[in-house]
Design an enzyme around this catalytic site. Structure first.
Site, PDB file in Angstrom:
ATOM      1  N   GLY A 119       6.447 -40.290 -10.476  1.00 51.56           N
ATOM      2  CA  GLY A 119       5.293 -40.892  -9.815  1.00 51.56           C
ATOM      3  C   GLY A 119       4.000 -40.237 -10.242  1.00 51.56           C
ATOM      4  N   THR A 120       4.113 -39.321 -11.193  1.00 51.41           N
ATOM      5  CA  THR A 120       2.980 -38.489 -11.579  1.00 51.41           C
ATOM      6  C   THR A 120       2.124 -39.104 -12.672  1.00 51.41           C
ATOM      7  OG1 THR A 120       4.647 -37.422 -12.934  1.00 51.41           O
ATOM      8  CG2 THR A 120       3.964 -36.245 -10.970  1.00 51.41           C
ATOM      9  N   GLY A 132       5.506 -29.980 -16.417  1.00 47.57           N
ATOM     10  CA  GLY A 132       5.910 -31.202 -17.098  1.00 47.57           C
ATOM     11  C   GLY A 132       4.876 -31.768 -18.049  1.00 47.57           C
ATOM     12  N   ILE A 178      -7.811 -32.178 -19.185  1.00 48.01           N
ATOM     13  CA  ILE A 178      -7.174 -33.130 -18.274  1.00 48.01           C
ATOM     14  C   ILE A 178      -6.782 -34.344 -19.107  1.00 48.01           C
ATOM     15  CG2 ILE A 178      -7.486 -34.548 -16.216  1.00 48.01           C
ATOM     16  CD1 ILE A 178      -7.358 -31.495 -15.723  1.00 48.01           C
ATOM     17  N   LEU A 179      -5.475 -34.553 -19.228  1.00 46.56           N
ATOM     18  CA  LEU A 179      -4.971 -35.552 -20.174  1.00 46.56           C
ATOM     19  C   LEU A 179      -5.348 -36.963 -19.745  1.00 46.56           C
ATOM     20  CD1 LEU A 179      -1.472 -33.876 -20.510  1.00 46.56           C
ATOM     21  CD2 LEU A 179      -3.303 -33.842 -22.235  1.00 46.56           C
ATOM     22  N   GLU A 221       0.546 -29.268  -8.662  1.00 50.05           N
ATOM     23  CA  GLU A 221       0.848 -28.263  -7.641  1.00 50.05           C
ATOM     24  C   GLU A 221      -0.400 -27.461  -7.291  1.00 50.05           C
ATOM     25  OE1 GLU A 221       5.559 -27.822  -8.109  1.00 50.05           O
ATOM     26  OE2 GLU A 221       4.423 -26.236  -9.084  1.00 50.05           O
TER      27      GLU A 221
END
Ligand SMILES: Cc1cc2nc3c(=O)[nH]c(=O)nc-3n(C[C@H](O)[C@H](O)[C@H](O)COP(=O)(O)OP(=O)(O)OC[C@H]3O[C@@H](n4cnc5c(N)ncnc54)[C@H](O)[C@@H]3O)c2cc1C
Ligand code: SF4
Lengths: 733, 316
Positions: A473-474, A515, A617-618, A693
């Protein structure tokens, strides 16, 4: 490919796709119901029947007898499996403290003891209620506060007792002119993800396939092999969509094991979803903690002594919740102590939940900093800035790879209007509402782990990425597509991403905020191999060519990517030793404004801001979603989430979503997120770190500090429900 | 869920007589409470009599100038009815403070009155619970009782009636109209409708087996300022820790009932007479006989402070 030196200037510094806000490529599938979750995969195998797990009715003891006769005869039932079918428990998989099935011993409430398999879900559920089980109840330990004083130190690095010191804490603390010494409690919490644990299992001879919901495919495959006593090669795990996991789905749970056993027993594919009460008492949760923080400082705010001790409990006395994790990293101070104790409890199993350790740790440390600021008569932001370290405080020989916490706090203060806060608590009021502002710093590691992928040219100018990486869901699908598109010079829509199948190359998986950084690096490595392979095929040096707009330019020559036909390459990124010289972390400044009703003590969060420093930040769009989701969870932790322990019967009583309250829309105000435009060359070629996180490390403390600023009442026991301070609110007129 | 048979009733009296004649038969209205409880086998009816065709879904004026609300009027329809919104505002406010939009569309007036407790031990069939299984004991009294009742409890049960609508109906002096299995009708004042646990906590209310609710009637409007204040651990979609339904007049007199504190909406007329002296005077009297647990003792102070907020709000 090994990442063995800091990244230099590379294609991601001039990126056109990576780093740009990009709607999820899997979004249309999800919004139209075409992204099936494990339980909905009706088409993967024919003849599916339904399993319904029966949970133990006691917290500890032994099963004396189980009568399954009536259940077996019930309409539609095709089989019943019982834990007593096995003389002893099945071996544990990774991070299973209690066996998931087998044997007569009951280790915790709602541990799986049987499963009824029937043609319909309703038949299975109804028959499950006919099973009669007799128990011999044993006494257990269910009260952390009682067990804590005698708890031993947990096992730390290399199995050594988890206690670390620097300088002489006791002496420095005794000598400190200003000090605080406070204890905080955080409760047990449930991951409460929307999608329950769910699995469809099917056997073909010796080979097992599970369509499941799991964050870590390679671990799942290995663990299922161990637990079921079969070769891991004979296990295939497929989990392309995961409806939330938050750490709960890092490890194999009873749904997968019981579905596999049941499928074997009845000779048909079996599907199981865990009912919500079992999600709470059968599966894992975040452990409660008791934390003591002592900080001593000079009058000017410089910390001279800092100690953080933590107590939690778990089944088997292993793998607790270590609230001290951030403390060695965050603030300067020459004399230090951290210690982490773990009691043995017979409650259901505690395990990783989003930012394990730090999420709870910040709820203590960052309130302690607020308390220290007040004792010093100092602004809490200034106090933090004054204690910004040069190198890692507890291991001064270690450098930070990149750290911009001060910028996060300063820019956040500006943007949030911190100067409007009254330093004296209880002074801001609007009508019947007391208003307060709070701040907290946030830290979470930025780890990376080996990650692989396969990339294939489809011959028509498009490509496919295959990796066992998961998207919980990320937004992983999208950042992987962005990475591949950027590296291969393709538009985003030419890249198809397939995830979560153990038949694909193993990735780092989704957990610990590693991840995004790891999996994109793995895809990058595979793409570089593909570029070389294309060069070989078309006769140029793939290293020097430019891949852009679906074309390849090299010297005077130019090709269409489609000219390379179909071609496939695998690659894997490993991360070199040089990294261990650095502390790679992510940082944030968290801000919150609350209103507390002067009559009833109800708290309403009014505004929230997170300023994050997490490298490149991708995908700002999905990264923002990660952070605001984490801020919501932080509001839950600060204000309402609490698994109520029945200390007599040893279980979590409020085991459904009516009793375990998480924030609803009405609890959540506008949330702002700002990402600093930083990059971190120590992490990976993409210079990016995770944020999912980081977002839950600190905001809860900012909420608590805001409640204090509003009311002047310090509550150190989470969640801050009104019953804990109602009697201290001002008398109403 | 246990297997059950199902039929649709055609008239109120017929519905009542079927349920009275079949042991284990129950009425089914919106199903939002009963079906959940059946799935968990907390309720195990053998036969369901669906009352949805009984045409009890109208809101009509009564000859006395009040309103007669059909038993099957949905919570949404009742809350949004123009007359209710104008003359009985406390009722609209109480209903919309409960559940969610979807549930209120399905929930009926009678079903809402009859919703069962949310005591967490009542919901776990592994645990002793006198309300679910008479004589098995009460797990809540020495257990997790934060949500449970502080007043009108017994040593057999400390559950609350969890609903909101009924608390408003109580201050409005509503009455419940029923039809008995023999076709006779009776009216039960809301004050006497829900039962305190005593020694028989399994009986939530005054209805007999097979007795069907046909309507709830409200007397003529009483004016005043209508307020419903519900306090809970999150801002929406949760049951009350404490709620206050009040109709207050400008001179400081009025009516008040508390929700979330007892097995019934808690209105003590003698306490309410003290309204002009303020919230503390009312709460002291209303909760004089309270026997809270350590977990839920805060509810008494919360009830007082919530009433104070209500009084403050009424002053405008
Ligand atoms: C998630 C959730 C949250 C909720 N939150 C709230 C809340 O905050 N506040 C609140 O007040 N409520 C709340 N509710 C409860 C909700 O209001 C009730 O479920 C609903 O009102 C029940 O109405 P129903 O018509 O669906 O009843 P049903 O479930 O159909 O029936 C309930 C009971 O009434 C009996 N019955 C039905 N009709 C009659 C009749 N005419 N005569 C005699 N007996 C009858 C049935 O046999 C059954 O025993 C919530 C419910 C859920 C599921
Ligand atoms: S309080 Fe009542 S409903 Fe709750 S466990 Fe006790 S008897 Fe059952």
């Amino acid at each position: 490919m090994e990442f063995n030196a800091p990244a230099g200037e590379n294609l991601f510094d001039k990126a056109k796709i990576v780093g740009k806000s990009t709607p999820r490529i899997d979004g249309p599938l999800k919004t139209t119901g075409k992204a099936p979750y494990a339980y909905e995969r009706h088409d993967v195998v024919a003849g599916q029947v339904y399993g319904y797990i029966v949970g133990a009715a006691i917290a500890k003891g032994r099963i004396v007898s189980m009568d399954t006769a009536a259940a077996r005869k019930a309409p539609g039932v095709v089989g019943v499996i019982s834990t007593l079918d096995h003389a002893k428990p099945l071996p544990p998989g990774m991070q299973n403290n209690a066996p998931l099935f087998g044997g007569a011993q009951v280790a915790h409430y709602h541990q799986a003891i049987a499963c009824v398999i029937a043609e319909t879900f309703e038949q299975a559920r109804s028959a499950a209620a006919l099973i009669l089980t007799r128990y011999d109840r044993a006494p257990g330990a269910f009260d952390l506060a009682r067990a804590a004083p005698d708890a031993p130190l947990a096992k730390g690095d290399g199995g050594k007792p988890d206690r670390a010191t620097l300088g002489d804490f006791d002496k420095a603390f005794a000598a400190a002119p200003v000090k605080i010494d406070a204890r905080y409690h955080t409760p047990d919490e449930s991951h409460a993800m929307m999608e329950p644990f769910a699995t469809i299992a099917a056997w073909e001879g010796e080979k097992l396939t599970v369509w499941t919901s799991n964050q870590m495919i390679a671990w799942a495959k290995k663990s299922l092999g161990t637990i079921l006593g079969i070769a891991a090669e004979n296990v295939r795990v497929d989990s392309p969509y995961v409806g939330g996991g938050f750490g709960g789905k890092l490890f194999i749970r009873a749904d997968a094991v019981v579905a596999a056993l049941a499928a074997k027993a009845v000779g048909r594919p079996v599907k199981i979803a865990m009912q919500r009460p079992l999600m709470i008492n059968n599966a894992t949760h975040r452990h409660a903690t008791i934390q003591r923080v002592r900080i001593g400082a000079e009058q000017d705010g410089r910390i001279t002594a800092i100690a953080h001790e933590n107590w939690s409990g778990n089944l088997g006395g292993e793998d607790g919740e270590n609230g001290t994790l951030q403390t060695p990293k965050l603030y300067a101070g020459a004399n230090r102590l951290t210690a982490n104790y773990i009691a043995t409890l017979d409650l259901p199993e505690g395990n990783a939940m989003r930012a394990p350790g730090e999420a709870s740790g910040h709820l203590a440390l960052e309130v302690a900093m607020d308390e220290l600021a007040e004792a010093l008569g100092m602004d809490p932001i200034e106090l933090r800035i004054r204690n910004e370290p040069e190198t890692v405080p507890a291991t001064p020989e270690m450098r930070f790879s990149s750290r911009n916490l001060v910028r996060c706090l300063r820019e956040g203060a500006d943007k949030f209007g911190w100067s409007r806060r009254s330093a004296e608590p209880g002074k801001m009021r609007e009508g019947n509402w007391l208003i307060g502002m709070g701040v907290a710093a946030g830290y979470r590691g930025g780890p990376t782990a080996t990650s692989g992928a396969r990339v294939r040219l489809t011959g028509d100018g498009g490509m496919v990425v295959e990796t066992d990486m998961t998207d919980i869901g990320t937004g992983t699908y999208t950042i992987i597509a962005q990475t591949a598109a950027e590296t291969m010079g393709l538009p985003l829509e030419k890249v198809r991403v397939t995830l979560g199948d153990s038949a694909f190359p193993a990735s780092a998986g989704s957990g610990g905020q590693w991840g995004a950084a790891s999996s994109t690096a793995g895809v990058y490595a595979a793409c570089l191999n593909l570029r070389r392979a294309i060069g070989q095929k078309l006769g140029f040096n793939g290293e020097d060519a430019t891949f852009e707009n679906g074309r390849i330019r090299t010297g005077a020559k130019s090709f269409a990517l489609a000219d390379a036909g179909t071609l496939s390459a695998e690659g894997e990124m490993t991360f070199g030793k040089f990294k261990s010289d650095y502390e790679v972390g992510t940082y944030a400044g968290h801000f919150c404004e609350v209103a507390v009703n002067v009559y009833t003590g109800e708290t309403r969060v009014r505004r929230m801001l997170a300023v994050c420093d997490a490298g490149r930040i991708l995908n700002p769009l999905s990264a923002r979603s990660q952070v605001i989701g984490a801020m919501v969870m932080s509001v839950g932790a600060a204000l309402m989430e609490d698994l109520a322990v029945d200390k007599r019967f040893g279980f979590f009583v409020n085991h459904d979503l009516a009793g375990y309250e998480v924030p609803v829309h009405a609890d959540i105000p506008h949330q702002d997120v700002i990402f600093l435009d930083t990059t971190d060359a120590i992490v990976s070629p993409l210079k990016a770190k995770g944020v999912g996180e980081l977002g839950i490390c600190g905001p809860g403390a900012a909420v608590a500090n805001a409640v204090y600023n509003a009311t002047g009442i310090r509550v150190r026991e989470y969640p801050l429900t009104l019953d804990k301070y109602l009697d201290k609110l001002p008398r109403y007129s | 869920m246990k297997a059950f048979s199902y039929e649709r009733a055609t008239s109120p009296a017929q519905a009542a007589s079927i349920v009275a004649s079949k042991p284990g038969a129950r009425f089914l209205a919106g199903g939002t409470n009963l079906l959940d409880l059946m799935k968990l086998e907390i309720e195990t009816p053998s036969h369901l009599v669906d009352v949805q065709d009984l045409k009890l879904d109208r809101i009509e004026k009564t000859d006395q100038g009040g309103l007669r609300i059909g038993a099957l009027v949905s919570n949404t329809a009742l809350a949004s009815d123009e007359t209710v919104r104008r003359d009985y505002g406390v009722l609209t406010r109480a209903i919309v403070a409960g559940a969610s939009g979807q549930l209120r569309n399905k929930a009926t007036t009678a079903g809402n009155l009859l919703q069962r407790t949310r005591c967490p031990y009542f919901y776990d069939t592994n645990q002793p619970c006198n309300k679910r299984k008479p004589g098995s004991g009460c797990a809540a009294i020495d257990g997790f009782s934060r949500q449970l009742a502080v007043v009108g409890t017994s040593d057999k049960c400390i559950a609350t009636y969890p609903g909101d609508m009924a608390v408003a109906l109580r201050v409005l002096d509503a009455t419940v109209e029923t039809v008995l299995p023999d076709g006779k009708v009776r009216t039960i004042p809301l004050a006497d409708f829900h039962r305190l646990p005593g020694t028989t906590p399994e009986r939530d209310n005054a209805l007999e087996q097979g007795e069907l609710i046909t309507a709830v009637t409200l007397p003529a409007p009483i004016g005043g300022t209508h307020i419903y204040y519900k306090v809970r651990d999150r801002a929406s979609y949760a049951f009350a820790l404490v709620s206050v339904a009040a109709v207050l007049r400008p001179d400081g007199t009025g009516r008040v009932a508390f929700g979330g504190v007892a097995a019934k909406p808690w209105r003590v007329e003698a306490a309410e007479a003290a309204l002009p002296q303020g919230a503390k005077a009312v709460a002291d009297r209303a909760f004089a006989d309270a026997k809270p647990t350590p977990d839920n003792a805060f509810k008494i102070m919360l009830a007082e402070r919530t009433l104070a907020a209500v009084i403050d709000q009424a002053k405008g």
